[in-house]
Motif scaffolding. Sequence first.
Motif, PDB file in Angstrom:
ATOM      1  N   PHE A  83       0.863  -1.193   0.000  1.00  0.00           N
ATOM      2  CA  PHE A  83       0.000   0.000   0.000  1.00  0.00           C
ATOM      3  C   PHE A  83       0.894   1.236   0.000  1.00  0.00           C
ATOM      4  O   PHE A  83       2.104   1.143   0.203  1.00  0.00           O
ATOM      5  N   TYR A  84       0.298   2.396  -0.284  1.00  0.00           N
ATOM      6  CA  TYR A  84       1.071   3.603  -0.562  1.00  0.00           C
ATOM      7  C   TYR A  84       0.657   4.770   0.322  1.00  0.00           C
ATOM      8  O   TYR A  84      -0.466   4.821   0.817  1.00  0.00           O
ATOM      9  N   ASN A  85       1.570   5.731   0.434  1.00  0.00           N
ATOM     10  CA  ASN A  85       1.207   7.101   0.810  1.00  0.00           C
ATOM     11  C   ASN A  85       1.950   8.020  -0.146  1.00  0.00           C
ATOM     12  O   ASN A  85       3.124   8.306   0.034  1.00  0.00           O
ATOM     13  N   ARG A  86       1.234   8.450  -1.181  1.00  0.00           N
ATOM     14  CA  ARG A  86       1.831   9.305  -2.203  1.00  0.00           C
ATOM     15  C   ARG A  86       1.267  10.727  -2.082  1.00  0.00           C
ATOM     16  O   ARG A  86       1.253  11.482  -3.045  1.00  0.00           O
ATOM     17  N   CYS A  87       0.824  11.102  -0.873  1.00  0.00           N
ATOM     18  CA  CYS A  87       0.213  12.409  -0.652  1.00  0.00           C
ATOM     19  C   CYS A  87       1.208  13.535  -0.945  1.00  0.00           C
ATOM     20  O   CYS A  87       2.326  13.552  -0.414  1.00  0.00           O
ATOM     21  N   HIS A  96      13.486   5.783 -21.314  1.00  0.00           N
ATOM     22  CA  HIS A  96      12.500   4.876 -20.729  1.00  0.00           C
ATOM     23  C   HIS A  96      11.613   5.602 -19.714  1.00  0.00           C
ATOM     24  O   HIS A  96      12.080   6.455 -18.958  1.00  0.00           O
ATOM     25  N   SER A  97      10.336   5.240 -19.699  1.00  0.00           N
ATOM     26  CA  SER A  97       9.443   5.692 -18.634  1.00  0.00           C
ATOM     27  C   SER A  97       8.384   4.612 -18.427  1.00  0.00           C
ATOM     28  O   SER A  97       8.459   3.533 -19.012  1.00  0.00           O
ATOM     29  N   GLY A  98       7.380   4.922 -17.547  1.00  0.00           N
ATOM     30  CA  GLY A  98       6.436   3.869 -17.220  1.00  0.00           C
ATOM     31  C   GLY A  98       5.083   4.356 -16.755  1.00  0.00           C
ATOM     32  O   GLY A  98       4.876   5.548 -16.481  1.00  0.00           O
ATOM     33  N   GLY A  99       4.173   3.397 -16.650  1.00  0.00           N
ATOM     34  CA  GLY A  99       2.778   3.697 -16.341  1.00  0.00           C
ATOM     35  C   GLY A  99       2.545   4.181 -14.929  1.00  0.00           C
ATOM     36  O   GLY A  99       1.544   4.862 -14.672  1.00  0.00           O
ATOM     37  N   ILE A 100       3.419   3.833 -13.982  1.00  0.00           N
ATOM     38  CA  ILE A 100       3.247   4.328 -12.616  1.00  0.00           C
ATOM     39  C   ILE A 100       3.418   5.845 -12.601  1.00  0.00           C
ATOM     40  O   ILE A 100       2.588   6.578 -12.052  1.00  0.00           O
ATOM     41  N   PHE A 101       4.470   6.325 -13.231  1.00  0.00           N
ATOM     42  CA  PHE A 101       4.699   7.771 -13.298  1.00  0.00           C
ATOM     43  C   PHE A 101       3.584   8.463 -14.079  1.00  0.00           C
ATOM     44  O   PHE A 101       3.111   9.537 -13.692  1.00  0.00           O
ATOM     45  N   ASP A 141       7.150   0.863 -19.872  1.00  0.00           N
ATOM     46  CA  ASP A 141       6.623  -0.265 -19.107  1.00  0.00           C
ATOM     47  C   ASP A 141       5.219   0.100 -18.651  1.00  0.00           C
ATOM     48  O   ASP A 141       5.035   1.014 -17.849  1.00  0.00           O
ATOM     49  N   LEU A 142       4.220  -0.619 -19.138  1.00  0.00           N
ATOM     50  CA  LEU A 142       2.825  -0.272 -18.852  1.00  0.00           C
ATOM     51  C   LEU A 142       2.535  -0.284 -17.351  1.00  0.00           C
ATOM     52  O   LEU A 142       1.783   0.559 -16.865  1.00  0.00           O
ATOM     53  N   ASN A 143       3.078  -1.243 -16.603  1.00  0.00           N
ATOM     54  CA  ASN A 143       3.013  -1.239 -15.136  1.00  0.00           C
ATOM     55  C   ASN A 143       1.671  -0.708 -14.621  1.00  0.00           C
ATOM     56  O   ASN A 143       1.623   0.217 -13.810  1.00  0.00           O
ATOM     57  N   PHE A 144       0.569  -1.283 -15.103  1.00  0.00           N
ATOM     58  CA  PHE A 144      -0.759  -0.763 -14.770  1.00  0.00           C
ATOM     59  C   PHE A 144      -1.071  -0.986 -13.291  1.00  0.00           C
ATOM     60  O   PHE A 144      -1.024  -2.115 -12.799  1.00  0.00           O
ATOM     61  N   ARG A 145      -1.356   0.104 -12.580  1.00  0.00           N
ATOM     62  CA  ARG A 145      -1.689   0.030 -11.155  1.00  0.00           C
ATOM     63  C   ARG A 145      -3.085   0.622 -10.952  1.00  0.00           C
ATOM     64  O   ARG A 145      -3.277   1.834 -10.986  1.00  0.00           O
ATOM     65  N   GLU A 146      -4.058  -0.266 -10.765  1.00  0.00           N
ATOM     66  CA  GLU A 146      -5.453   0.166 -10.671  1.00  0.00           C
ATOM     67  C   GLU A 146      -5.674   1.163  -9.538  1.00  0.00           C
ATOM     68  O   GLU A 146      -6.444   2.120  -9.677  1.00  0.00           O
ATOM     69  N   LYS A 147      -4.984   0.965  -8.401  1.00  0.00           N
ATOM     70  CA  LYS A 147      -5.145   1.869  -7.259  1.00  0.00           C
ATOM     71  C   LYS A 147      -4.783   3.307  -7.633  1.00  0.00           C
ATOM     72  O   LYS A 147      -5.419   4.258  -7.169  1.00  0.00           O
ATOM     73  N   LEU A 148      -3.741   3.472  -8.437  1.00  0.00           N
ATOM     74  CA  LEU A 148      -3.298   4.817  -8.806  1.00  0.00           C
ATOM     75  C   LEU A 148      -4.232   5.447  -9.839  1.00  0.00           C
ATOM     76  O   LEU A 148      -4.607   6.618  -9.723  1.00  0.00           O
ATOM     77  N   TRP A 149      -4.611   4.676 -10.864  1.00  0.00           N
ATOM     78  CA  TRP A 149      -5.477   5.242 -11.909  1.00  0.00           C
ATOM     79  C   TRP A 149      -6.891   5.536 -11.389  1.00  0.00           C
ATOM     80  O   TRP A 149      -7.561   6.446 -11.865  1.00  0.00           O
ATOM     81  N   LYS A 150      -7.331   4.776 -10.389  1.00  0.00           N
ATOM     82  CA  LYS A 150      -8.672   4.975  -9.840  1.00  0.00           C
ATOM     83  C   LYS A 150      -8.843   6.394  -9.294  1.00  0.00           C
ATOM     84  O   LYS A 150      -9.909   6.996  -9.386  1.00  0.00           O
ATOM     85  N   VAL A 151      -7.767   6.940  -8.738  1.00  0.00           N
ATOM     86  CA  VAL A 151      -7.803   8.286  -8.165  1.00  0.00           C
ATOM     87  C   VAL A 151      -7.822   9.370  -9.250  1.00  0.00           C
ATOM     88  O   VAL A 151      -8.337  10.464  -9.029  1.00  0.00           O
ATOM     89  N   SER A 152      -7.276   9.034 -10.414  1.00  0.00           N
ATOM     90  CA  SER A 152      -7.105  10.076 -11.438  1.00  0.00           C
ATOM     91  C   SER A 152      -7.905   9.816 -12.708  1.00  0.00           C
ATOM     92  O   SER A 152      -7.455  10.088 -13.813  1.00  0.00           O
ATOM     93  N   GLY A 153      -9.102   9.242 -12.561  1.00  0.00           N
ATOM     94  CA  GLY A 153      -9.987   9.125 -13.716  1.00  0.00           C
ATOM     95  C   GLY A 153     -10.315   7.723 -14.144  1.00  0.00           C
ATOM     96  O   GLY A 153     -11.113   7.524 -15.058  1.00  0.00           O
ATOM     97  N   GLY A 154      -9.703   6.721 -13.504  1.00  0.00           N
ATOM     98  CA  GLY A 154     -10.056   5.337 -13.804  1.00  0.00           C
ATOM     99  C   GLY A 154      -9.498   4.831 -15.116  1.00  0.00           C
ATOM    100  O   GLY A 154      -8.658   5.452 -15.763  1.00  0.00           O
ATOM    101  N   GLN A 177      -4.537  -5.205 -21.699  1.00  0.00           N
ATOM    102  CA  GLN A 177      -5.989  -5.035 -21.706  1.00  0.00           C
ATOM    103  C   GLN A 177      -6.394  -3.724 -21.023  1.00  0.00           C
ATOM    104  O   GLN A 177      -7.153  -2.930 -21.592  1.00  0.00           O
ATOM    105  N   LYS A 178      -5.891  -3.495 -19.804  1.00  0.00           N
ATOM    106  CA  LYS A 178      -6.348  -2.343 -19.032  1.00  0.00           C
ATOM    107  C   LYS A 178      -5.630  -1.056 -19.408  1.00  0.00           C
ATOM    108  O   LYS A 178      -6.215   0.030 -19.330  1.00  0.00           O
ATOM    109  N   GLY A 179      -4.354  -1.156 -19.785  1.00  0.00           N
ATOM    110  CA  GLY A 179      -3.599   0.044 -20.119  1.00  0.00           C
ATOM    111  C   GLY A 179      -3.816   0.528 -21.538  1.00  0.00           C
ATOM    112  O   GLY A 179      -3.884   1.726 -21.793  1.00  0.00           O
ATOM    113  N   LEU A 180      -3.939  -0.422 -22.475  1.00  0.00           N
ATOM    114  CA  LEU A 180      -4.107  -0.050 -23.884  1.00  0.00           C
ATOM    115  C   LEU A 180      -5.536  -0.215 -24.379  1.00  0.00           C
ATOM    116  O   LEU A 180      -5.850   0.175 -25.501  1.00  0.00           O
TER     117      LEU A 180
END
Length: 360
Positions: A119-123, A149-154, A182-195, A221-224
């Motif tokens: 779990f995170y605290n990215r406040c 290089h960059s990624g989906g978390i950022f 790197d797609l690195n799809f993190r549902e918890k992060l995207w949920k906060v910023s538009g799903g 599937q989820k990232g693209l």
Amino acid sequence: MNYGLNIRDSGALDFVSLGALIHRLDPGIIPFRKASHCQIHVSGGEFNVAANLADCFQLQTGIATAMVNYPIGDLVAERVKAMGVKPFYKRFEHNGLNGPNIAAVYSDQGHGVRAPVVFYNRCNEAGALLKPGDFDWNAIFAGGVRWFHSGGIFAALSATTAELIIEGMQAAKAVGAVVSFDLNFREKLWKVSGGQDRAVSVIGRIVKNVDVLVGNEEDLQKGLGIPGPEVAAKSKLDPTAFFGMIDRVVEKHPQIKIVATTLREVHSTNRHNWCAVAWINGKTHLAPACELHVLDRVGGGDGFASGFFYGILAGESEEESIKLGWAHCALMTTFPGDTTMATVEQVRAFAKGGSARIQR
């Protein structure tokens, strides 16, 4: 081997990542609700690849990222330096009340039938404040750069980070660098910023600039927004379903030359069966399957990407590059923390079928 890519022979920097740095608090096998102490690992999906390429594979690498002027920032900067990564920092002052902060990630290791919990605290994270114009790409790339290089978390952190990724990728393309994501799809992060709808829209714009894509079936599937495979996999290590999705990926993004990922069958937290697969310029490749006795699985995917990218940059064959990624990821699971402790000699030996017999 050119893999369908135009890879520069040289540059002052072999590899530059763009992303956010974090510190991960790790109580080992103790769940956080019962923890009394923990280790601190410095990490970040994008940083880990640059760190692995510098420390294990001896390449010249850099990281463009946010840095905060406070003791946690000092700790993180020391680790970046220790791994041999050249920093390009956008600096922020910490106000002592609400940041900006270096993000905290909390992750126990689990054990046996008990899975790890993350779990995170990215406040008010400094990395999320990064925006186009924060980095002088002409200066960073002045001596030449071979890979960016960059990624989906950022990309998920804020409305401005995705725009910065696109800016960096376009600047890297202009000087002849290969671009990976790197797609690195993190549902918890995207949920906060538009799903997921926003994720597909944002990532789609980023991937238009990408040559090399890293991501598993769920990421695709989820990232693209790629429909699921028509043929179901017979097992977790069966690459049929993954390869079955590649035509749709390339149809949507025809400039992509490589798509790669790892396949993992989890029997318990500490025992996995594992292999790696890649679609390279129309051909499919599968690394051998092996059994892993896992100490810490965090950072394994970044370990695969770094070994695979190294093989490509070193001019290895397609088969050897995927095996170097496979071998480095396997070794990564035997170390605590998110970044490598392996040597390139160990990686090459394991890729050739090395054993765990004692080395004297």
